[in-house]
Scaffold this active site. Sequence first.
Site, PDB file in Angstrom:
ATOM      1  N   ASP A  42       0.900  -1.242  -0.044  1.00  0.00           N
ATOM      2  CA  ASP A  42      -0.076   0.005   0.048  1.00  0.00           C
ATOM      3  C   ASP A  42       0.876   1.216   0.090  1.00  0.00           C
ATOM      4  O   ASP A  42       2.030   1.329   0.047  1.00  0.00           O
ATOM      5  CB  ASP A  42      -1.013   0.107   1.324  1.00  0.00           C
ATOM      6  CG  ASP A  42      -2.209   0.855   1.182  1.00  0.00           C
ATOM      7  OD1 ASP A  42      -2.106   1.506  -0.029  1.00  0.00           O
ATOM      8  OD2 ASP A  42      -2.809   1.015   2.063  1.00  0.00           O
ATOM      9  N   LYS A  43       0.253   2.412  -0.206  1.00  0.00           N
ATOM     10  CA  LYS A  43       0.894   3.864  -0.276  1.00  0.00           C
ATOM     11  C   LYS A  43      -0.033   4.623   0.557  1.00  0.00           C
ATOM     12  O   LYS A  43      -1.309   4.446   0.306  1.00  0.00           O
ATOM     13  CB  LYS A  43       1.187   4.129  -1.479  1.00  0.00           C
ATOM     14  CG  LYS A  43       1.318   5.627  -1.706  1.00  0.00           C
ATOM     15  CD  LYS A  43       0.117   6.457  -2.445  1.00  0.00           C
ATOM     16  CE  LYS A  43       0.476   7.867  -2.578  1.00  0.00           C
ATOM     17  NZ  LYS A  43      -0.752   8.566  -2.696  1.00  0.00           N
ATOM     18  N   HIS A  44       0.595   5.662   1.073  1.00  0.00           N
ATOM     19  CA  HIS A  44      -0.056   6.484   2.067  1.00  0.00           C
ATOM     20  C   HIS A  44       0.443   7.777   1.726  1.00  0.00           C
ATOM     21  O   HIS A  44       1.612   8.378   1.753  1.00  0.00           O
ATOM     22  CB  HIS A  44      -0.044   6.568   3.347  1.00  0.00           C
ATOM     23  CG  HIS A  44      -0.799   7.246   4.275  1.00  0.00           C
ATOM     24  ND1 HIS A  44      -2.137   7.485   4.365  1.00  0.00           N
ATOM     25  CD2 HIS A  44      -0.296   8.533   4.889  1.00  0.00           C
ATOM     26  CE1 HIS A  44      -2.623   8.504   5.144  1.00  0.00           C
ATOM     27  NE2 HIS A  44      -1.330   9.242   5.428  1.00  0.00           N
ATOM     28  N   SER A  45      -0.270   8.941   1.498  1.00  0.00           N
ATOM     29  CA  SER A  45       0.189  10.430   1.090  1.00  0.00           C
ATOM     30  C   SER A  45      -0.334  11.292   2.533  1.00  0.00           C
ATOM     31  O   SER A  45      -1.770  11.091   2.906  1.00  0.00           O
ATOM     32  CB  SER A  45      -0.503  10.772   0.003  1.00  0.00           C
ATOM     33  OG  SER A  45      -0.254  12.358  -0.094  1.00  0.00           O
ATOM     34  N   THR A  71      -9.047  10.991  -1.522  1.00  0.00           N
ATOM     35  CA  THR A  71      -9.389   9.864  -2.508  1.00  0.00           C
ATOM     36  C   THR A  71     -11.002   9.352  -2.670  1.00  0.00           C
ATOM     37  O   THR A  71     -11.467   9.164  -3.701  1.00  0.00           O
ATOM     38  CB  THR A  71      -8.474   8.542  -2.312  1.00  0.00           C
ATOM     39  OG1 THR A  71      -7.073   9.338  -2.377  1.00  0.00           O
ATOM     40  CG2 THR A  71      -8.541   7.550  -3.266  1.00  0.00           C
ATOM     41  N   ARG A 105      -8.253  14.968  19.651  1.00  0.00           N
ATOM     42  CA  ARG A 105      -7.160  15.634  19.235  1.00  0.00           C
ATOM     43  C   ARG A 105      -7.681  16.923  18.588  1.00  0.00           C
ATOM     44  O   ARG A 105      -6.909  17.924  18.566  1.00  0.00           O
ATOM     45  CB  ARG A 105      -6.036  14.859  18.538  1.00  0.00           C
ATOM     46  CG  ARG A 105      -5.474  14.080  19.427  1.00  0.00           C
ATOM     47  CD  ARG A 105      -4.563  13.059  18.386  1.00  0.00           C
ATOM     48  NE  ARG A 105      -3.751  13.465  17.633  1.00  0.00           N
ATOM     49  CZ  ARG A 105      -3.634  13.068  16.325  1.00  0.00           C
ATOM     50  NH1 ARG A 105      -3.934  12.151  15.811  1.00  0.00           N
ATOM     51  NH2 ARG A 105      -2.643  14.029  15.466  1.00  0.00           N
ATOM     52  N   SER A 148      -1.463   7.640  14.400  1.00  0.00           N
ATOM     53  CA  SER A 148      -2.702   7.617  13.770  1.00  0.00           C
ATOM     54  C   SER A 148      -2.707   6.736  12.545  1.00  0.00           C
ATOM     55  O   SER A 148      -3.662   6.253  11.811  1.00  0.00           O
ATOM     56  CB  SER A 148      -3.134   8.942  13.642  1.00  0.00           C
ATOM     57  OG  SER A 148      -4.356   9.237  13.219  1.00  0.00           O
ATOM     58  N   LYS A 155      -3.952   2.495  11.239  1.00  0.00           N
ATOM     59  CA  LYS A 155      -5.056   2.068  10.311  1.00  0.00           C
ATOM     60  C   LYS A 155      -4.272   1.369   9.238  1.00  0.00           C
ATOM     61  O   LYS A 155      -5.050   0.491   8.630  1.00  0.00           O
ATOM     62  CB  LYS A 155      -5.618   3.418   9.852  1.00  0.00           C
ATOM     63  CG  LYS A 155      -6.531   4.072  10.656  1.00  0.00           C
ATOM     64  CD  LYS A 155      -7.227   5.287   9.849  1.00  0.00           C
ATOM     65  CE  LYS A 155      -6.350   6.450   9.558  1.00  0.00           C
ATOM     66  NZ  LYS A 155      -5.837   7.054  10.725  1.00  0.00           N
ATOM     67  N   LYS A 156      -3.203   1.555   8.630  1.00  0.00           N
ATOM     68  CA  LYS A 156      -2.528   0.951   7.719  1.00  0.00           C
ATOM     69  C   LYS A 156      -2.383  -0.551   8.276  1.00  0.00           C
ATOM     70  O   LYS A 156      -2.099  -1.347   7.536  1.00  0.00           O
ATOM     71  CB  LYS A 156      -1.196   1.719   7.247  1.00  0.00           C
ATOM     72  CG  LYS A 156      -1.699   3.069   6.238  1.00  0.00           C
ATOM     73  CD  LYS A 156      -2.318   2.674   5.192  1.00  0.00           C
ATOM     74  CE  LYS A 156      -2.598   3.875   4.402  1.00  0.00           C
ATOM     75  NZ  LYS A 156      -3.424   3.646   3.210  1.00  0.00           N
TER      76      LYS A 156
END
Length: 437
Positions: A80-83, A120, A168, A183, A187-188
């Site tokens: 996977d990828k996260h931005s 997204t 937060r 955080s 999730k990932k």
Amino acid sequence: MIPQEIIRRKRDGQVLTADEISAFISGLSSGAISEGQAAAFAMAVFFRGMSRDETVALTLAMRDSGDVLSWADIGKPIADKHSTGGVGDNVSLMLAPIVAACGLAVPMISGKGLGHTGGTLDKLESIAGYDIMPDEALFRRTVKTVGCAIIGQTGDLAPADKRLYAIRDVTATVDSVPLITASILSKKLAAGLETLVLDVKFGNGAFMQGAEEAQALARSLVEVANGAGVRTSALITDMNQPLADAAGNALEIIHCLDFLSGKKAGTRIETLVLAFAAEMLLQSGSVASLPEGEAMARKALVSGAAMERFGQMITALGGPSDFIEKPDHYLKPAPHIAPVLATEDGFLSTCQTRDLGMVVVALGGGRRHPGDVIDHRVGISHILSLGTRVEKGQPIAMVHAATEESLSVALQAVSDAYSISQTAPADQPIILSRIGA
């Protein structure tokens, strides 16, 4: 363990044990921890920070607060990828089908827009019928048969993070590197990943304005993710101008289709997409080097295999079966479209990127309040890159609006976001640096 003792120890700068952190997060999930105690804990971490081991423990505790997916039956590398978010950042839409066509499985848990940054999921909801919250059986079936599925976070994945983030958000403790790290990664990791690539952005369109703070966050994310058993790397990337040449939900879907059909060759965003694809393929063991990974990804793009996977994902998750053949039939244009005109001759030299993101929000393409309904048609398209030579009166972008009034306001705001100079600005590389394995 007594919650206030854990809060006191962190308030006083002491290092918490994994058991203490786990107990606190367990209490947060069960409701035994009050909102006041959670806020005090967040504030203590904000001021005192956390060590790498503490942040790993916090991440794993939040991951384990709900379901943790397993993909043992898939038979492919799980990646996977996260931005961290930006304007015109639709990389995930192209990247997931590209690497799926190269043999990876991508169960991508994505989010909706936050502040000035697009989401997204909001982009995919431009497509009639697309289900961003499928049941687990459909999610698994899509990942297995197509190779990628982009969906939203269910309530069963890292629920402790959901509660802590809400606290937060209203206690001015969002901007804490350990809390941001936990955080994002909780999730990932709950998605059952084996490898992860991070896009950590800096610049006037990013949450991290400076390169140094972006690098600090990237190092924390990479160290903690690797410490939690997920092979991870990060690219520090520029967000001082929109990434795609469009910003807005349906407009970025159109850009995605143009990209996958080869119409965006040679652009900054192509450089970035192929770089992330190469990272994912290298981490998964599919290739022996980044150049080999980029070549494999480019082949999947040029051959049309990536476009085919994108269409299959759309159909599998409820969208039209002929979407990629007839996008105009499903993506209706905004009723008012007009160009933003250059105010003088010269070079586009700077862009207030965050302002462009807020223009999209003001047009109705983002949310001012959580319950706001998005107008997927609106946004900005045909955005010229910085360094482009323009003449007075030449279009530098197109605004898509729902009303004449919002169109007029947006045209002026986009114009105000750009400056034009008589000399070309220095080239800004899209990728500043790489961190990780």
